[in-house]
Design a protein around this motif. Structure first.
Motif, short mmCIF file in Angstrom:
data_model
loop_
_atom_site.label_atom_id
_atom_site.label_comp_id
_atom_site.label_asym_id
_atom_site.label_seq_id
_atom_site.Cartn_x
_atom_site.Cartn_y
_atom_site.Cartn_z
N SER A 30 0.81 -1.22 0.00
CA SER A 30 0.00 0.00 0.00
C SER A 30 0.85 1.27 0.00
CB SER A 30 -0.92 0.01 1.22
OG SER A 30 -0.18 0.11 2.42
N GLU A 35 1.57 4.06 -9.95
CA GLU A 35 0.17 3.96 -10.37
C GLU A 35 -0.37 2.54 -10.32
OE1 GLU A 35 -1.81 6.44 -11.08
OE2 GLU A 35 -0.26 7.98 -10.83
N TRP A 48 -1.50 7.03 -1.48
CA TRP A 48 -2.76 6.31 -1.70
C TRP A 48 -3.65 6.31 -0.47
CZ3 TRP A 48 -3.93 5.90 -6.48
CH2 TRP A 48 -2.92 5.82 -7.43
N TYR A 51 -5.37 9.52 -0.86
CA TYR A 51 -6.39 9.40 -1.90
C TYR A 51 -7.64 8.71 -1.37
CZ TYR A 51 -8.74 7.59 -6.05
OH TYR A 51 -9.68 7.25 -6.99
N SER A 229 -4.93 -0.51 -8.66
CA SER A 229 -3.99 0.49 -8.18
C SER A 229 -3.68 0.25 -6.71
CB SER A 229 -4.57 1.90 -8.37
OG SER A 229 -5.60 2.14 -7.42
N SER A 231 -4.37 1.96 -4.34
CA SER A 231 -5.46 2.40 -3.47
C SER A 231 -6.22 1.20 -2.90
CB SER A 231 -6.44 3.30 -4.25
OG SER A 231 -7.05 2.59 -5.32
#
Length: 260
Positions: A30, A35, A48, A51, A229, A231
């Motif tokens: 993580s 990307e 992330w 995000y 991704s 995320s």
């Protein structure tokens, strides 16, 4: 101090590593700044996590899952507790059949269960996706509550309940003021299991949801297919950390209660 080798300890250690290693991989991945989700990460970044917490992409699915889990637990916990009390305290015809009926969702494949519920709700005209999921999760979580509470009720001394009745308390009052306080730890554990099981449920949700109702596991599953991704690792890591932290705090709380 002499250290002795134990095969049982070694096997247990290997099992723990086998169980926890995938979680560690997710948490480490993580922090990848790029990307795409890769392991090991090429660098370190909180990008992330920022995000996930600020983009709003996971906010609505997260709260959908939370409210479904809370509604499920608010029903499955009292219902499962009453069922467990009846099964552990009373003898009646077809007791074994009824007990097997309430535990059957544990052995029925979730895929078949989801298909069956989809057909049932469609025939009954139930189109509210939130209600569909809550009802489905109640059926899925009640067996865990029943199993946990039966074990707790079976370990209670019935003499305490009998003394309460002899002193003039009604059966309902005895259950509420005498029995339940003694199984508080089991109630907390059952609630925790119910919330986690409901929050984590994916397969049934894939069959019973529709436009406007998306749960967090469904969002994660969708991103695995179309948007792989870091995320995904970030939101998964947050879930892992929060779940482990809550479980640890509950374990400490219950251990302190036992000492008192």
């Amino acid at each position: 101090m002499k250290i002795t080798f134990s095969w049982l300890g070694a096997v247990n250690t290997l099992l723990y590593i086998f169980i926890l290693a995938p979680l560690a991989v997710v948490i480490i991945a993580s922090f990848h700044p790029g990307e795409f989700l890769i392991f090991p990460p090429e660098g370190f970044s909180w990008r992330w996590y920022e995000y996930v917490l600020t983009s709003g992409r996971y906010t609505k699915p997260f709260w959908n899952s939370i409210w479904i889990a809370i509604a499920t637990t608010c029903i499955s916990l009292p219902v499962g507790t009453i069922i467990a009390y009846a099964l552990s305290r009373y003898e009646f015809r077809f007791k074994g059949v009824i007990q097997s009926l309430f535990l059957s969702p544990l052995v029925v494949p979730t895929l078949l269960f989801g298909i069956g519920l989809l057909m049932f709700f469609s025939s009954m005209g139930i189109k509210m996706y939130f209600l569909r999921l809550v009802l489905a999760h109640i059926v899925l979580t009640i067996p865990y509550v029943v199993r946990t509470m039966i074990a707790s009720f079976s370990n209670l001394k019935r003499s305490i309940e009998e003394a309460s009745v002899i002193l003039g308390a009604s059966p309902v009052k005895t259950f509420w003021l005498v029995t339940l306080p003694q199984v508080k730890s089991a109630l907390i554990a059952s609630a925790f299991i119910s919330i986690v099981m409901s929050f984590d449920e994916l397969v049934v949700a894939l069959f019973l949801t529709g436009p406007g109702m998306n749960t967090l596991p469904m969002m994660i599953y969708s991103d695995i297919q179309f948007n792989l991704s870091p995320s995904l690792a970030a939101i998964s890591s947050l879930i892992i950390v929060v779940t482990l932290a809550v479980g640890f705090l509950l374990a400490v709380f219950m251990q302190r209660k036992k000492r008192i």
